[in-house]
Design a protein around this motif. Structure first.
Motif, PDB file in Angstrom:
ATOM      1  N   ILE A 134       0.749  -1.472   0.039  1.00  0.00           N
ATOM      2  CA  ILE A 134       0.034  -0.100   0.061  1.00  0.00           C
ATOM      3  C   ILE A 134       0.954   1.456   0.085  1.00  0.00           C
ATOM      4  O   ILE A 134       0.586   2.107  -0.752  1.00  0.00           O
ATOM      5  N   ALA A 135       1.922   1.180   0.922  1.00  0.00           N
ATOM      6  CA  ALA A 135       2.550   2.311   1.032  1.00  0.00           C
ATOM      7  C   ALA A 135       3.430   2.820   0.000  1.00  0.00           C
ATOM      8  O   ALA A 135       3.707   3.978  -0.430  1.00  0.00           O
ATOM      9  N   LEU A 136       4.131   1.726  -0.834  1.00  0.00           N
ATOM     10  CA  LEU A 136       5.026   2.127  -1.700  1.00  0.00           C
ATOM     11  C   LEU A 136       4.049   2.566  -3.012  1.00  0.00           C
ATOM     12  O   LEU A 136       5.207   2.895  -4.093  1.00  0.00           O
ATOM     13  N   CYS A 137       3.079   2.199  -3.081  1.00  0.00           N
ATOM     14  CA  CYS A 137       2.113   2.665  -4.365  1.00  0.00           C
ATOM     15  C   CYS A 137       1.787   4.246  -4.218  1.00  0.00           C
ATOM     16  O   CYS A 137       1.431   4.568  -5.256  1.00  0.00           O
ATOM     17  N   LEU A 138       2.099   4.697  -3.227  1.00  0.00           N
ATOM     18  CA  LEU A 138       1.622   6.219  -3.064  1.00  0.00           C
ATOM     19  C   LEU A 138       2.780   7.109  -3.594  1.00  0.00           C
ATOM     20  O   LEU A 138       3.992   7.022  -3.947  1.00  0.00           O
ATOM     21  N   VAL A 139       2.249   8.168  -4.052  1.00  0.00           N
ATOM     22  CA  VAL A 139       2.996   9.336  -4.461  1.00  0.00           C
ATOM     23  C   VAL A 139       3.611  10.305  -3.180  1.00  0.00           C
ATOM     24  O   VAL A 139       2.406  10.961  -2.903  1.00  0.00           O
ATOM     25  N   ILE A 140       4.720  10.285  -2.916  1.00  0.00           N
ATOM     26  CA  ILE A 140       4.901  10.836  -1.590  1.00  0.00           C
ATOM     27  C   ILE A 140       5.485  12.111  -2.017  1.00  0.00           C
ATOM     28  O   ILE A 140       6.730  12.348  -2.408  1.00  0.00           O
ATOM     29  N   ASN A 141       4.771  13.213  -1.612  1.00  0.00           N
ATOM     30  CA  ASN A 141       5.484  14.635  -1.921  1.00  0.00           C
ATOM     31  C   ASN A 141       4.571  15.273  -0.838  1.00  0.00           C
ATOM     32  O   ASN A 141       3.499  16.156  -1.500  1.00  0.00           O
ATOM     33  N   ALA A 192      -1.713  -6.456  12.847  1.00  0.00           N
ATOM     34  CA  ALA A 192      -1.985  -7.624  13.564  1.00  0.00           C
ATOM     35  C   ALA A 192      -2.753  -7.352  14.888  1.00  0.00           C
ATOM     36  O   ALA A 192      -3.064  -6.203  14.845  1.00  0.00           O
ATOM     37  N   TYR A 193      -2.932  -8.427  15.534  1.00  0.00           N
ATOM     38  CA  TYR A 193      -3.811  -8.325  16.865  1.00  0.00           C
ATOM     39  C   TYR A 193      -3.429  -7.167  17.922  1.00  0.00           C
ATOM     40  O   TYR A 193      -4.153  -6.752  18.711  1.00  0.00           O
ATOM     41  N   ASN A 194      -2.045  -6.985  17.882  1.00  0.00           N
ATOM     42  CA  ASN A 194      -1.463  -5.900  18.679  1.00  0.00           C
ATOM     43  C   ASN A 194      -0.457  -4.955  18.168  1.00  0.00           C
ATOM     44  O   ASN A 194       0.246  -4.232  18.914  1.00  0.00           O
ATOM     45  N   THR A 195      -0.617  -4.815  16.776  1.00  0.00           N
ATOM     46  CA  THR A 195       0.151  -3.738  16.095  1.00  0.00           C
ATOM     47  C   THR A 195      -0.436  -2.754  15.100  1.00  0.00           C
ATOM     48  O   THR A 195      -1.276  -3.332  14.298  1.00  0.00           O
ATOM     49  N   ALA A 196       0.078  -1.435  15.070  1.00  0.00           N
ATOM     50  CA  ALA A 196      -0.376  -0.860  14.176  1.00  0.00           C
ATOM     51  C   ALA A 196       1.079  -0.190  13.335  1.00  0.00           C
ATOM     52  O   ALA A 196       1.951  -0.197  13.948  1.00  0.00           O
ATOM     53  N   ALA A 197       0.566   0.298  12.105  1.00  0.00           N
ATOM     54  CA  ALA A 197       1.764   0.736  11.344  1.00  0.00           C
ATOM     55  C   ALA A 197       1.462   2.037  10.775  1.00  0.00           C
ATOM     56  O   ALA A 197       0.306   2.199  10.182  1.00  0.00           O
ATOM     57  N   PHE A 198       2.176   2.928  10.319  1.00  0.00           N
ATOM     58  CA  PHE A 198       2.011   4.180   9.574  1.00  0.00           C
ATOM     59  C   PHE A 198       3.287   4.709   8.962  1.00  0.00           C
ATOM     60  O   PHE A 198       4.180   4.069   9.416  1.00  0.00           O
ATOM     61  N   SER A 199       3.037   5.296   7.960  1.00  0.00           N
ATOM     62  CA  SER A 199       4.096   5.828   6.832  1.00  0.00           C
ATOM     63  C   SER A 199       4.358   7.233   6.764  1.00  0.00           C
ATOM     64  O   SER A 199       3.281   7.823   6.811  1.00  0.00           O
ATOM     65  N   LEU A 200       5.661   7.562   6.502  1.00  0.00           N
ATOM     66  CA  LEU A 200       5.821   8.938   6.289  1.00  0.00           C
ATOM     67  C   LEU A 200       7.144   9.233   5.731  1.00  0.00           C
ATOM     68  O   LEU A 200       7.953   8.275   5.840  1.00  0.00           O
ATOM     69  N   CYS A 241      11.177   0.805  13.329  1.00  0.00           N
ATOM     70  CA  CYS A 241      11.169   1.663  12.132  1.00  0.00           C
ATOM     71  C   CYS A 241      11.662   0.916  11.118  1.00  0.00           C
ATOM     72  O   CYS A 241      12.967   0.300  11.101  1.00  0.00           O
ATOM     73  N   LEU A 242      10.972   1.179   9.728  1.00  0.00           N
ATOM     74  CA  LEU A 242      11.490   0.638   8.529  1.00  0.00           C
ATOM     75  C   LEU A 242      11.934   1.479   7.614  1.00  0.00           C
ATOM     76  O   LEU A 242      11.066   2.397   7.488  1.00  0.00           O
ATOM     77  N   ARG A 243      12.879   1.586   7.118  1.00  0.00           N
ATOM     78  CA  ARG A 243      13.180   2.688   5.975  1.00  0.00           C
ATOM     79  C   ARG A 243      13.612   1.969   4.774  1.00  0.00           C
ATOM     80  O   ARG A 243      14.338   1.143   4.657  1.00  0.00           O
ATOM     81  N   SER A 244      13.055   2.554   3.630  1.00  0.00           N
ATOM     82  CA  SER A 244      13.427   2.092   2.240  1.00  0.00           C
ATOM     83  C   SER A 244      14.645   2.316   2.033  1.00  0.00           C
ATOM     84  O   SER A 244      15.427   3.134   2.608  1.00  0.00           O
ATOM     85  N   GLU A 245      15.401   1.553   1.065  1.00  0.00           N
ATOM     86  CA  GLU A 245      16.756   1.559   0.801  1.00  0.00           C
ATOM     87  C   GLU A 245      16.923   2.964   0.051  1.00  0.00           C
ATOM     88  O   GLU A 245      18.162   3.690   0.474  1.00  0.00           O
ATOM     89  N   ASP A 246      16.049   3.711  -0.542  1.00  0.00           N
ATOM     90  CA  ASP A 246      16.506   4.935  -1.106  1.00  0.00           C
ATOM     91  C   ASP A 246      16.152   6.298  -0.042  1.00  0.00           C
ATOM     92  O   ASP A 246      16.161   7.407  -0.415  1.00  0.00           O
ATOM     93  N   GLU A 247      15.645   5.714   1.098  1.00  0.00           N
ATOM     94  CA  GLU A 247      15.066   6.618   2.200  1.00  0.00           C
ATOM     95  C   GLU A 247      13.977   7.409   1.891  1.00  0.00           C
ATOM     96  O   GLU A 247      13.632   8.552   2.388  1.00  0.00           O
ATOM     97  N   SER A 248      13.112   7.093   0.984  1.00  0.00           N
ATOM     98  CA  SER A 248      11.943   7.980   0.387  1.00  0.00           C
ATOM     99  C   SER A 248      10.600   7.406   1.133  1.00  0.00           C
ATOM    100  O   SER A 248       9.933   8.370   1.334  1.00  0.00           O
TER     101      SER A 248
END
Length: 411
Positions: free
Chosen positions: A15-22, A43-51, A104-111
Motif C-alpha cells: 500500500i505504502a509504496l504505491c503512493l506518490v509521496i510529496n 496484527a492483533y497488537n500492532t499498528a503501522a503508519f508511514s511518512l 522503524c523500517l526505512r526504504s533503501e532510497d530513504e523515501s
C-alpha cells in the motif's frame, strides 16, 4: 531488536509504496511539517503508519486513546544519533527507536519510513501524530491518524491437504498471531458452509470426518478473536481443494518403490494421496516445466521440517516422512521430490552420495528442464545447479549412469 516478519511487512508496504509521496511543506527557515501518508492495523497488537522524513531531522511519535485526548510522547527516531540499521530480506532497513517501543523500517532510497507499534490492545482504537525536531527545536504536528489493531492484517494459509486412509480430508494451515481459533468452511457445490470451529491458537490441523468418498471439496479458513463481547475475523484463506476420489497421479507406488523401499502398500497410498493434494493445488494448466519444479521444490521446503530425532523415526528417510508426516532427513526430501516430479511429468533421478563425499549418506535429485539436467537438493537448499557448483558442497557421486549436469540454470 525485534524483527517485523516479512509477511506482515509486505501487506503494509504494498500500500505504502504505491503512493506518490510529496507531502511536506518546508522552507529554508522552518522545520517541515510531516504528513502521515498511510496507516493500518496489521496484527492483533500492532499498528503501522508511514511518512517521509527529510535528512537530519528527528521524528517524535505521540499516541492517544481518544482523538481529542492527551497525546503522550512514546518514542523518537533519532536520525541525528548513530543508528544501527539492520538489512531485511525485502530490501528494507530496520532499527529500534530511542525507547525501543517503536520499530522503524526505512526504504533503501530513504523515501519512506514505516513505524510499527506492537504494544497495543486488541479491540481498541489508537490515535497517532508526529513532529520533526532539530537541535532542540520542534516543528508543527502532523495530521492525526486513527488505527485499530486487526486480525485481517495477514491471511490464514492452507499449505497442505489430502484425503487420509479413510478418505477424509485432512488440512494443515499456518495460523496468524492473536487468533483464538479458526472457522473451517467447505464447498462441494453452491454456497460455502461452516463445518468446524477449531478452538485454540495452536491446533492448526483439521480432519473433516463428515466428508464422503468420491467427492471434490474446496475449503477455506479464517481466524477469529473476541474482544469487548464482539467477534473479529481475519480475511479468508485462499480456497484449497481436496479430492476423496481414488488418487490417479502417476508414480511408482508398488512394493520396493524408490519413494521408500520398506514402505507398506498402505503407506505408499498415503504418499499418493498427499501427492494428489499437491498437484490439485499447486500445479496449474499451462505451467512450464520450470514452474512445476519450482512449485515442487518450494512445497518441499515449506511443508517439511528436518527430522532431528533421526532417520529411523516416523519414516524420515522416505517420501512418507516428508509428504505425510512432514518431517524428513535428506533421503526423505529427495524421495518426496521424486514422487512430486513423477506426478507432474518432470524427469527425475534419486541420487546417493558415494564414499568420497564429505557426507557419504547424503541424497538429492537430478531433474530435466528444457532438455538439460540440473541438480536439486530440497533439504540442502540447492535449486537447478550444475555438478560443478554442487561439488563445492563436498558431495561426490557415481555419475556413470546419470546424465551430465553441465550448467547452472539462470532464469
Amino acid at each position: 531488536m525485534t524483527k517485523i516478519s516479512n509477511r506482515l511487512t509486505a501487506i503494509f508496504l504494498i500500500i505504502a509504496l504505491c503512493l506518490v509521496i510529496n507531502t511536506m511543506t518546508a522552507s529554508a527557515a522552518t522545520i517541515p511539517t510531516p504528513t502521515i501518508v498511510e496507516s493500518q492495523g496489521i496484527a492483533y497488537n500492532t499498528a503501522a503508519f508511514s511518512l517521509q522524513i527529510p535528512m537530519g531531522y528527528d521524528c517524535e511519535i505521540y499516541r492517544a486513546t481518544e482523538e481529542n485526548g492527551t497525546y503522550k510522547h512514546i518514542d523518537t527516531l533519532q536520525q541525528s544519533a548513530s543508528l544501527i540499521w539492520e538489512g531485511l530480506d525485502n530490501g528494507y532497513w530496520q532499527t529500534d527507536c530511542e525507547n525501543k517501543k517503536i520499530v522503524c523500517l526505512r526504504s533503501e532510497d530513504e523515501s519512506i519510513y514505516i513505524f510499527y507499534d506492537g504494544s497495543l490492545k486488541f479491540g481498541k482504537t489508537y490515535y497517532y501524530k508526529v513532529r520533526f525536531t532539530e537541535d532542540g527545536n520542534s516543528g508543527e504536528f502532523s495530521n492525526v491518524t486513527a488505527i485499530s489493531p486487526a486480525l485481517d492484517g495477514a491471511d490464514v494459509t492452507i499449505f497442505k491437504g489430502y484425503a487420509n486412509s479413510s478418505y477424509k480430508p485432512k488440512l494443515y494451515w499456518d495460523g496468524i498471531m492473536g487468533s483464538q481459533g479458526y472457522n473451517v468452511y467447505r464447498k462441494e457445490s453452491g454456497d460455502w458452509k461452516r463445518v468446524k470451529t477449531v478452538k485454540g491458537a495452536r491446533n492448526l490441523i483439521y480432519t473433516d470426518t463428515t466428508a464422503k468418498k468420491g467427492k471434490l471439496y474446496s475449503y477455506r479458513i479464517r481466524a477469529y478473536r473476541v474482544a469487548n463481547r464482539k467477534t473479529y475475523y481475519s480475511a479468508y484463506s485462499k480456497p484449497f481443494k481436496v479430492s476423496t476420489k481414488t488418487p490417479t497421479v502417476k508414480g511408482k507406488y508398488s512394493k520396493g518403490s524408490v519413494y521408500g523401499p520398506y514402505l507398506s502398500i498402505k503407506e505408499l497410498q498415503d504418499v499418493k494421496r498427499a501427492v494428489q493434494g499437491f498437484k490439485l493445488n499447486y500445479i496449474k494448466s499451462g505451467m512450464s516445466n520450470y514452474e512445476k519444479i519450482e512449485a515442487a521444490y518450494d512445497f518441499m521446503r515449506n511443508t517439511c521440517a528436518y527430522a532431528y530425532a533421526g532417520w529411523q523415526y516416523n519414516q524420515a528417510n522416505t517420501a512418507w516422512g516428508s509428504l505425510v508426516y512432514g518431517e524428513a532427513q535428506c533421503s526423505g526430501y529427495a524421495r518426496g521430490l521424486k514422487a512430486l516430479c513423477d506426478a507432474v511429468g518432470i524427469p527425475c533421478y534419486f541420487v546417493h552420495a558415494n564414499s568420497k563425499s564429505l557426507n557419504p549418506n547424503h541424497q538429492w535429485n537430478q531433474v530435466k528442464i528444457d532438455g538439460k539436467w540440473y541438480i536439486v537438493d530440497a533439504q540442502g537448499g540447492y535449486f537447478l545447479v550444475s555438478a560443478e557448483t554442487y561439488r563445492f558442497t563436498g558431495m561426490r557421486w557415481n555419475t556413470k549412469n546419470l546424465p551430465a549436469c553441465k550448467e547452472d540454470y539462470f532464469k
